[in-house]
Write a protein that holds these residues in place. Sequence first.
Motif, mmCIF file in Angstrom:
data_model
loop_
_atom_site.group_PDB
_atom_site.id
_atom_site.type_symbol
_atom_site.label_atom_id
_atom_site.label_comp_id
_atom_site.label_asym_id
_atom_site.label_seq_id
_atom_site.Cartn_x
_atom_site.Cartn_y
_atom_site.Cartn_z
ATOM 1 N N SER A 194 0.849 -1.187 0.000
ATOM 2 C CA SER A 194 0.000 0.000 0.000
ATOM 3 C C SER A 194 0.888 1.242 0.000
ATOM 4 C CB SER A 194 -0.895 0.012 1.237
ATOM 5 O OG SER A 194 -0.161 0.409 2.364
ATOM 6 N N PRO A 195 0.411 2.348 -0.618
ATOM 7 C CA PRO A 195 1.227 3.569 -0.672
ATOM 8 C C PRO A 195 1.662 4.040 0.717
ATOM 9 C CG PRO A 195 -0.719 3.770 -2.070
ATOM 10 C CD PRO A 195 -0.871 2.493 -1.297
ATOM 11 N N GLU A 196 0.753 3.930 1.707
ATOM 12 C CA GLU A 196 1.110 4.367 3.075
ATOM 13 C C GLU A 196 2.208 3.497 3.644
ATOM 14 O OE1 GLU A 196 -2.428 3.306 2.703
ATOM 15 O OE2 GLU A 196 -2.468 5.185 1.568
ATOM 16 N N SER A 197 2.140 2.187 3.328
ATOM 17 C CA SER A 197 3.140 1.287 3.891
ATOM 18 C C SER A 197 4.512 1.613 3.326
ATOM 19 C CB SER A 197 2.765 -0.168 3.598
ATOM 20 O OG SER A 197 3.125 -0.533 2.286
ATOM 21 N N VAL A 198 4.556 2.053 2.062
ATOM 22 C CA VAL A 198 5.840 2.429 1.475
ATOM 23 C C VAL A 198 6.393 3.661 2.190
ATOM 24 C CG1 VAL A 198 6.952 3.254 -0.626
ATOM 25 C CG2 VAL A 198 5.257 1.414 -0.748
ATOM 26 N N ARG A 199 5.473 4.595 2.528
ATOM 27 C CA ARG A 199 5.904 5.817 3.215
ATOM 28 C C ARG A 199 6.404 5.503 4.627
ATOM 29 N NH1 ARG A 199 1.002 9.044 4.188
ATOM 30 N NH2 ARG A 199 1.018 7.779 6.080
ATOM 31 N N ASP A 200 5.640 4.630 5.349
ATOM 32 C CA ASP A 200 5.984 4.350 6.744
ATOM 33 C C ASP A 200 6.947 3.177 6.905
ATOM 34 O OD1 ASP A 200 4.091 6.266 7.126
ATOM 35 O OD2 ASP A 200 2.485 4.843 7.579
ATOM 36 N N ALA A 201 7.279 2.529 5.788
ATOM 37 C CA ALA A 201 8.163 1.364 5.814
ATOM 38 C C ALA A 201 7.634 0.237 6.707
ATOM 39 C CB ALA A 201 9.579 1.753 6.242
ATOM 40 N N ILE A 202 6.292 0.112 6.758
ATOM 41 C CA ILE A 202 5.695 -1.050 7.427
ATOM 42 C C ILE A 202 4.992 -1.853 6.341
ATOM 43 C CG2 ILE A 202 4.043 -1.852 9.162
ATOM 44 C CD1 ILE A 202 4.350 1.018 10.403
ATOM 45 N N ALA A 203 5.525 -3.058 6.060
ATOM 46 C CA ALA A 203 5.031 -3.809 4.913
ATOM 47 C C ALA A 203 3.608 -4.290 5.137
ATOM 48 C CB ALA A 203 5.948 -4.994 4.646
ATOM 49 N N ARG A 204 2.701 -3.891 4.285
ATOM 50 C CA ARG A 204 1.327 -4.402 4.316
ATOM 51 C C ARG A 204 0.602 -4.019 3.029
ATOM 52 N NH1 ARG A 204 -0.682 -0.111 8.668
ATOM 53 N NH2 ARG A 204 0.058 -1.691 10.118
ATOM 54 N N THR A 205 -0.491 -4.753 2.775
ATOM 55 C CA THR A 205 -1.316 -4.395 1.619
ATOM 56 C C THR A 205 -2.252 -3.270 2.049
ATOM 57 O OG1 THR A 205 -3.084 -5.903 2.248
ATOM 58 C CG2 THR A 205 -1.357 -6.802 0.838
ATOM 59 N N PRO A 206 -2.910 -2.599 1.075
ATOM 60 C CA PRO A 206 -3.954 -1.651 1.465
ATOM 61 C C PRO A 206 -5.054 -2.395 2.219
ATOM 62 C CG PRO A 206 -3.421 -1.434 -0.866
ATOM 63 C CD PRO A 206 -2.722 -2.657 -0.372
ATOM 64 N N ARG A 207 -5.861 -1.658 2.981
ATOM 65 C CA ARG A 207 -6.964 -2.272 3.692
ATOM 66 C C ARG A 207 -8.013 -2.734 2.685
ATOM 67 N NH1 ARG A 207 -11.639 -2.116 6.274
ATOM 68 N NH2 ARG A 207 -11.695 -2.464 8.535
ATOM 69 N N ILE A 208 -8.637 -3.881 2.972
ATOM 70 C CA ILE A 208 -9.658 -4.371 2.049
ATOM 71 C C ILE A 208 -10.869 -3.445 2.086
ATOM 72 C CG2 ILE A 208 -8.964 -6.794 2.181
ATOM 73 C CD1 ILE A 208 -11.362 -7.204 4.122
ATOM 74 N N LEU A 209 -11.669 -3.445 1.000
ATOM 75 C CA LEU A 209 -12.864 -2.597 0.936
ATOM 76 C C LEU A 209 -13.915 -3.151 1.897
ATOM 77 C CD1 LEU A 209 -12.979 -2.327 -2.943
ATOM 78 C CD2 LEU A 209 -12.219 -0.569 -1.321
ATOM 79 N N PRO A 210 -14.795 -2.267 2.385
ATOM 80 C CA PRO A 210 -15.840 -2.746 3.312
ATOM 81 C C PRO A 210 -16.680 -3.876 2.722
ATOM 82 C CG PRO A 210 -15.784 -0.355 3.261
ATOM 83 C CD PRO A 210 -14.826 -0.822 2.207
ATOM 84 N N SER A 211 -16.849 -3.866 1.405
ATOM 85 C CA SER A 211 -17.685 -4.895 0.780
ATOM 86 C C SER A 211 -17.025 -6.271 0.860
ATOM 87 C CB SER A 211 -17.949 -4.539 -0.682
ATOM 88 O OG SER A 211 -16.730 -4.378 -1.381
#
Lengths: 392, 334
Positions: A194-211
């Motif tokens: 996820s773009p935020e994870s690249v910024r914070d250097a914490i490896a993770r995918t984006p959060r899944i959609l509510p659906s």
Amino acid sequence: MSTAVQSSSPPMAAPHRFSRLRSALWPVLQSLLIPALSVITAVLLGSILILFDGRDPITAFEGLIEGAFVEPRGLLATFRNMTPLVLSGLAVAFAFKSGLFNIGVQGQLIMGSVVAAWVGFAVEGLPPLLHVSLALLAAMAIGGLWAAIAGALKAFADAHEVITTIMLNYIAAQFAGWLISTGSDGSRPGPLASPESVRDAIARTPRILPSAELPTIYSVPPNFTLHAGIFLAIIASVVVMFLLQRTTFGFQLRMTGYSPTAARYAGVNVRQVTILTMLIAGALAGLAGGIQTLGVHYDYEGNQSLGLGFEGITVAFLAGNNPLAINFSAFLFGAMDAGTTRMALAANVAKELIQVIQALILMFVAADQIIRRIYRIRAAGPGARLRIGGKD
Amino acid sequence: MGEAELGLALIATINFTIRYSVPITLGALSGIMCERSGIVNIGIEGMMLMSAFTGFMTNVTLSKPGVDPDLQSAGVRLGLSILAALLTGGALGLLHGLLSIQYKVDQIISGTVINILAVGLTGYFYQLKAPTKGKLPALINNPWTQAGSVELKLADNFVLYLPYDLGRILFDKDLITYLTLILVFLLGWALFHTTWGLRTRSIGENPRAADTLGINVYRLQYTNLFLGGMLAGLGGCFLTLAAVGIFEQNMTAGRGFIALAVMIFGNWRPSRALAGALLFGFATALQGQLQQFGIDFPHQLVGMLPYILTIVVLAGFVGRARPPAHSGKVYEVE
């Protein structure tokens, strides 16, 4: 249980009718007796360990039970923990019935988790039920294919599935690690990071959609929810039971487990059965991973499912590889996992005690002769002992 | 990063490779020892972890103030620590034997029990930041200095000093590293040139025939499991007594399973296992050095390669890995 132990004392002039009843009930009782005594003995040994450490085992286990059942979210946490354990236990047991040792549940589960996260955040505009189903099916498909690699290698190249599945565990972990890598070491970020994870250097995918979130069936404020995955797990255990006991494929599978050679002579396509068995086992493990992503974590971060695969082995063996009984052993293990934090706080005992107890349970269930010797239980009939399927 | 000194990076990579391959090699030797005797040992990971812990805790205990100074001298203290680790590994080997031979537990289950038990017990008794009086020193210090060496300039940012840089690879290593090398050749020789080796291989291939010829199959299996456990124990304590110097939870981090891969990779032969371990070590070292060498390739994908290669070798696509015929099956004396 105590009556069962008593009735094992040999010189007993029981009435004829009673002895017939006893001989009918005895195998059933015994199949429960060994697991129950294994758990009790393991807990007792765990208590000795606590005493040895200068702490109070009663307080510790009170804390465990409180954390697992009583606390506002206790029982809910137990159910939530139990869900992936049922499925990983099934993934082990199902393969075991055909003589295959699926030690690769971990890898299949990782693949399921990461793919469910991908479908969960990348596919947009689907109605909730469809989105969840699609993500779970994708998780099952990838888990199944991942395990089928080991099945095919076993079927066509005679490569032992224990080693190939262990290797596939590491490959899966590295591969998933690459998918979500943040590029903090100067390389390109992984395709699913996820773009935020690249910024914070914490490896993770984006959060899944509510659906894509699994429906919540109960929530405890502020942040605990029990998702509907538990029903899927229980349904899966019934389906697996049906598949094994009531279908031609299940019969062929068990036959292969008893003796591959005999199965082959009887016209069973052993290669096909091997691959299909691993495919289904992997799908169950993949489903476990998918459920964890869609119901608990809502993204994939790596290391979320650490140990679930190996716990699945113990869960399966405690249940004697019986799909329905796995629900109960998974419940027990889910409760242990849910109660550890409370136990650790209550008695100042390290959480890892639970792992010691779980290892001892596996040991006693597998080495039932030890339990029989301690409690002086007569041996069961031939073939009752746990062993890997193929005898030839 | 492009201007990194390649000479330094090269030496670092080689030294990392060696350091990484020592416990893997010892684990693989443990696996060879057991499987050649017909017992599959997937508990190497647990044996290494538990031994790493007991070795370390012995060091911690002997380092405490108030302990007899004679016991605190580096030689005695570290010697006893290694001994504790060896005995731990050996004891777990015997447990594996007890479960799989005496109680006929499936060998994979028995190994799994050891793995889970080790994670649990070491985690349970783990103490944060327990201090010691130091780890194993270098056995032989590099006799050469940078100043007294010939400067070899291969490129602007690639300078080597000979023989100083060679000494940095050959020397400055601890006892266990050299011992591992000796053990590789000792085990290779013993397996193929001694009576013990012949007997061991025979019970792994055909225990019935060996039994008929008067070999005590179970006793030899127990002996070899004990020795094999000690090898894994040595590998474990290398981590806490030589490489890292402290114990961290779950610090073996899969090395025991990599050792299994290396064993297969080496076709159940010690010297080839060493080669395999070096290859695994190099792949791992490369993961950390890729950027240094200016290669933009995901290190995780490099990290996958050894495992993929192991599967390829096991499946017989390249070469042919052939396990001992009776490995993994229970032998029942008639």
